[in-house]
Design a protein around this motif. Structure first.
Motif, PDB file in Angstrom:
ATOM      1  N   THR A   1       0.819  -1.214   0.000  1.00 59.84           N
ATOM      2  CA  THR A   1       0.000   0.000   0.000  1.00 59.84           C
ATOM      3  C   THR A   1       0.848   1.256   0.000  1.00 59.84           C
ATOM      4  O   THR A   1       0.510   2.250  -0.661  1.00 59.84           O
ATOM      5  CB  THR A   1      -0.934   0.006   1.212  1.00 59.84           C
ATOM      6  OG1 THR A   1      -1.608  -1.245   1.306  1.00 59.84           O
ATOM      7  CG2 THR A   1      -1.966   1.112   1.094  1.00 59.84           C
TER       8      THR A   1
ATOM      9  N   GLN B   1       3.430   6.192  -5.602  1.00 61.98           N
ATOM     10  CA  GLN B   1       3.224   6.367  -7.042  1.00 61.98           C
ATOM     11  C   GLN B   1       2.205   7.470  -7.319  1.00 61.98           C
ATOM     12  O   GLN B   1       2.368   8.267  -8.241  1.00 61.98           O
ATOM     13  CB  GLN B   1       2.763   5.050  -7.662  1.00 61.98           C
ATOM     14  CG  GLN B   1       3.836   3.963  -7.650  1.00 61.98           C
ATOM     15  CD  GLN B   1       3.322   2.626  -8.135  1.00 61.98           C
ATOM     16  OE1 GLN B   1       2.127   2.440  -8.345  1.00 61.98           O
ATOM     17  NE2 GLN B   1       4.227   1.665  -8.303  1.00 61.98           N
ATOM     18  N   LYS B   2       1.160   7.522  -6.495  1.00 59.75           N
ATOM     19  CA  LYS B   2       0.137   8.551  -6.681  1.00 59.75           C
ATOM     20  C   LYS B   2       0.712   9.940  -6.405  1.00 59.75           C
ATOM     21  O   LYS B   2       0.248  10.930  -6.969  1.00 59.75           O
ATOM     22  CB  LYS B   2      -1.054   8.290  -5.769  1.00 59.75           C
ATOM     23  CG  LYS B   2      -1.861   7.053  -6.158  1.00 59.75           C
ATOM     24  CD  LYS B   2      -3.108   6.911  -5.320  1.00 59.75           C
ATOM     25  CE  LYS B   2      -3.891   5.660  -5.703  1.00 59.75           C
ATOM     26  NZ  LYS B   2      -4.337   5.699  -7.116  1.00 59.75           N
TER      27      LYS B   2
ATOM     28  N   GLU C   1       2.064   2.016  -3.481  1.00 59.52           N
ATOM     29  CA  GLU C   1       0.979   2.532  -4.309  1.00 59.52           C
ATOM     30  C   GLU C   1       0.745   4.015  -4.030  1.00 59.52           C
ATOM     31  O   GLU C   1       0.520   4.804  -4.955  1.00 59.52           O
ATOM     32  CB  GLU C   1      -0.299   1.734  -4.042  1.00 59.52           C
ATOM     33  CG  GLU C   1      -0.234   0.287  -4.522  1.00 59.52           C
ATOM     34  CD  GLU C   1      -1.475  -0.494  -4.142  1.00 59.52           C
ATOM     35  OE1 GLU C   1      -2.434   0.129  -3.620  1.00 59.52           O
ATOM     36  OE2 GLU C   1      -1.498  -1.709  -4.369  1.00 59.52           O
TER      37      GLU C   1
END
Length: 280
Positions: free
Chosen positions: A171, A177-178, A174
């Protein structure tokens, strides 16, 4: 919390008395800039990355007080509890849990995320899978945030370990990356959900501690008070008299309490998908 005489974790690195080359933060006066972003496990890399420096620092003579010695022992026992709980939870899900390291420091510390001052508050660095705590935060939690009690501090440790769980589950990557894909305002929305999930995971840990009959009267209330005290709206209103919701990165006091309690009631990874929740 019943903790004396119980197993302490061996995954504790004591750097107290060692100082890094540079600092981020600036005491309580920097609470809006620093704590709103990083308190209780935000991604410190946003503030700390790229600072570099000597990771070892210079070791100065350090003598802990009796209170500090007891508090260091306490957080070590809490860490051991998280190791036991998450090892079992991961096993039930067909996964293997890897223990993080808890770093105790004073003043400033160097992590894989950069150099931080104590004003940053406790934080977890996914780059080295370590959580960092200056034990003076216990007094700050009591004095500045009106959140006394040993289980308030246990909640802090459990929240940081929650970020470690997120790292093991992918998580954290992720979210990183955002950070490269979204505007600051849009990213903040994901950051809030990320932090609330860590609160949920802290609640999962507390559920299992309760199952071992280790909680004492008032412990749950201490954790909920701490979760409320570090809500974005509460911190911002206390610091400047009003809140700016679009700048929130950790969630409101009510949200933080709610998600911790959901985890406390559930005791499982299921139910902790804050990213799909429609009521945020």
């Amino acid at each position: 919390m019943q903790w004396k005489g119980r197993r302490a974790s061996s995954n504790v690195e004591d750097r107290r008395g060692r100082r890094g080359p540079g600092l981020v933060g600036g005491g309580i006066g920097g609470i809006i800039l620093v704590l709103v972003i990083t308190l209780l496990g935000g991604n410190p890399g946003d503030l700390l990355g790229g600072l570099g420096g000597d990771s070892s620092g210079s070791k100065a003579p350090y003598t802990e007080t009796a209170d500090e010695q007891e508090l260091a022992q306490f957080v070590s026992v809490v860490l051991a509890d998280t190791e036991d709980v998450w090892t079992e939870v991961f096993k039930k899900e067909g996964m293997t849990y890897q223990n993080p390291t808890l770093v105790l420091y004073t003043g400033s510390v160097q992590s894989a995320c950069g150099t931080a001052g104590a004003s940053v508050g406790p934080f977890y660095c996914p780059g080295d899978q370590k959580l960092y705590i200056d034990l003076s935060f216990y007094d700050e939690l009591r004095r500045e945030f009106d959140a006394p009690g040993d289980f308030a501090m246990a909640y802090v440790v459990a929240h940081e370990v929650g970020h470690h769980v997120q790292t093991l589950m992918g998580t954290s990557e992720e979210l990183a990356q955002k950070r490269q894909q979204l505007s600051e305002a849009e990213y903040n929305k994901y950051q809030v959900r990320f932090e609330l999930q860590a609160d949920y995971l802290a609640g999962v840990w507390a559920h299992h501690v309760q199952g071992e009959n280790l909680l004492e009267e008032g412990d749950l209330e201490e954790a909920l008070t701490a979760a409320s005290a570090v809500g974005d709206d509460t911190i911002q209103k206390k610091a400047r008299g009003y809140a700016v919701p679009e700048s929130f990165t950790h969630g409101t006091s009510e949200q933080r309490k709610s998600w911790f309690y959901k985890g406390f009631e559930s005791g499982t990874l299921k139910g902790g998908d804050t990213f799909s929740a429609s009521n945020l």
